[in-house]
Design a protein around this motif. Structure first.
Motif, PDB file in Angstrom:
ATOM      1  N   PHE A  90     -40.227  11.889 -61.418  1.00 31.78           N
ATOM      2  CA  PHE A  90     -40.456  12.965 -62.394  1.00 31.78           C
ATOM      3  C   PHE A  90     -40.217  12.422 -63.804  1.00 31.78           C
ATOM      4  CE2 PHE A  90     -39.441  15.354 -58.626  1.00 31.78           C
ATOM      5  CZ  PHE A  90     -39.991  16.621 -58.769  1.00 31.78           C
ATOM      6  N   PRO A 147     -42.690  14.584 -54.002  1.00 33.89           N
ATOM      7  CA  PRO A 147     -42.401  13.852 -55.239  1.00 33.89           C
ATOM      8  C   PRO A 147     -41.629  12.557 -55.002  1.00 33.89           C
ATOM      9  CG  PRO A 147     -41.748  16.161 -55.407  1.00 33.89           C
ATOM     10  CD  PRO A 147     -41.989  15.872 -53.963  1.00 33.89           C
ATOM     11  N   ILE A 181     -45.286  14.332 -62.633  1.00 32.17           N
ATOM     12  CA  ILE A 181     -44.748  14.128 -61.290  1.00 32.17           C
ATOM     13  C   ILE A 181     -45.641  13.142 -60.562  1.00 32.17           C
ATOM     14  CG2 ILE A 181     -44.125  15.234 -59.088  1.00 32.17           C
ATOM     15  CD1 ILE A 181     -43.934  17.886 -60.679  1.00 32.17           C
ATOM     16  N   PHE A 192     -37.252  21.389 -62.811  1.00 27.82           N
ATOM     17  CA  PHE A 192     -38.625  21.882 -62.933  1.00 27.82           C
ATOM     18  C   PHE A 192     -38.666  23.406 -62.781  1.00 27.82           C
ATOM     19  CE2 PHE A 192     -42.612  23.374 -61.241  1.00 27.82           C
ATOM     20  CZ  PHE A 192     -43.534  22.805 -62.091  1.00 27.82           C
TER      21      PHE A 192
END
Length: 214
Positions: free
Chosen positions: A184, A181, A110, A31
């Motif tokens: 993803f 998170p 996410i 990311f």
């Protein structure tokens, strides 16, 4: 607008590709790589992200907020804790984020859960905000109904006079959240709608990389 106008809209993506062998093993690192490329490509507001939450009736809500940091793999944003979204996050900490960088034909999704960051961290960030942004946070009872625009502008003007000199205090109900998170997905547009989709799933303490069909 006629539906035919929308149905005729087409874009054949061809700028980049994405393969399992090319991505970082850590999705946060991947990311950060894409975010850096978005910044370097001068994508407008590259840190703008759609935040989706769910209320007590299980009804979803979405709005755009700004990513203000990535710390220890968590995604940080700030808001009014008493706002509509704040109430939803109190009731259900599960959220989804979505970044869209059309200029690079990329999207990142996410999924995770939110927790408040410390008051000290929120205070430190608030002090770095522009003066008028500080006043705006203090003047706005976010999500509450107001009679008109003038009501807000009058409240802002009063605060502007009150804190013409000296430090603007952080509202007690304003601060940051961190999104922790749990999954993803990186999407790269490709020709003929055969887009690249790389998914990261956290299993047994490790991130597992998978390719999805477009």
């Amino acid at each position: 607008m006629k539906k035919e106008q929308l149905q005729k809209l087409r874009e054949d993506y061809s700028k980049h590709s994405l393969d399992e062998s090319d991505v970082a093993k850590d999705p946060v690192k991947q990311f950060e790589k894409w975010m850096e490329e978005a910044i370097n490509s001068e994508v407008p507001e590259p840190n703008a992200m759609t935040l989706a939450s769910v209320d007590h009736k299980k009804k979803p809500h979405a709005r755009v907020v700004l990513l203000k940091g990535i710390e220890d793999g968590n995604f940080i944003f700030y808001t009014n804790y008493d706002s509509a979204k704040g109430e939803e996050l109190r009731q259900n900490p599960n959220v989804a984020l979505c970044f869209l960088w059309l200029e690079l034909e990329r999207q990142v999704r996410i999924e995770g859960r939110v927790e408040k960051i410390s008051d000290e961290e929120s205070e430190a960030y608030f002090k770095k905000r522009p003066y008028k942004s500080q006043l705006g946070a203090l003047a706005s009872n976010q999500s509450a109904e107001v009679p008109n625009r003038a009501f807000l502008e009058d409240a802002f003007s009063e605060l502007e006079q009150k804190y013409a000199e000296g430090e603007v205090p952080k509202p007690v109900n304003w601060g940051g959240y961190k999104v922790i998170p749990e999954g993803f997905e990186f999407w790269q547009g490709r020709r003929s709608r055969l887009h690249d989709r790389i998914k990261y799933v956290f299993e047994n303490g490790n991130w597992i990389i998978k390719r999805l069909s477009p």
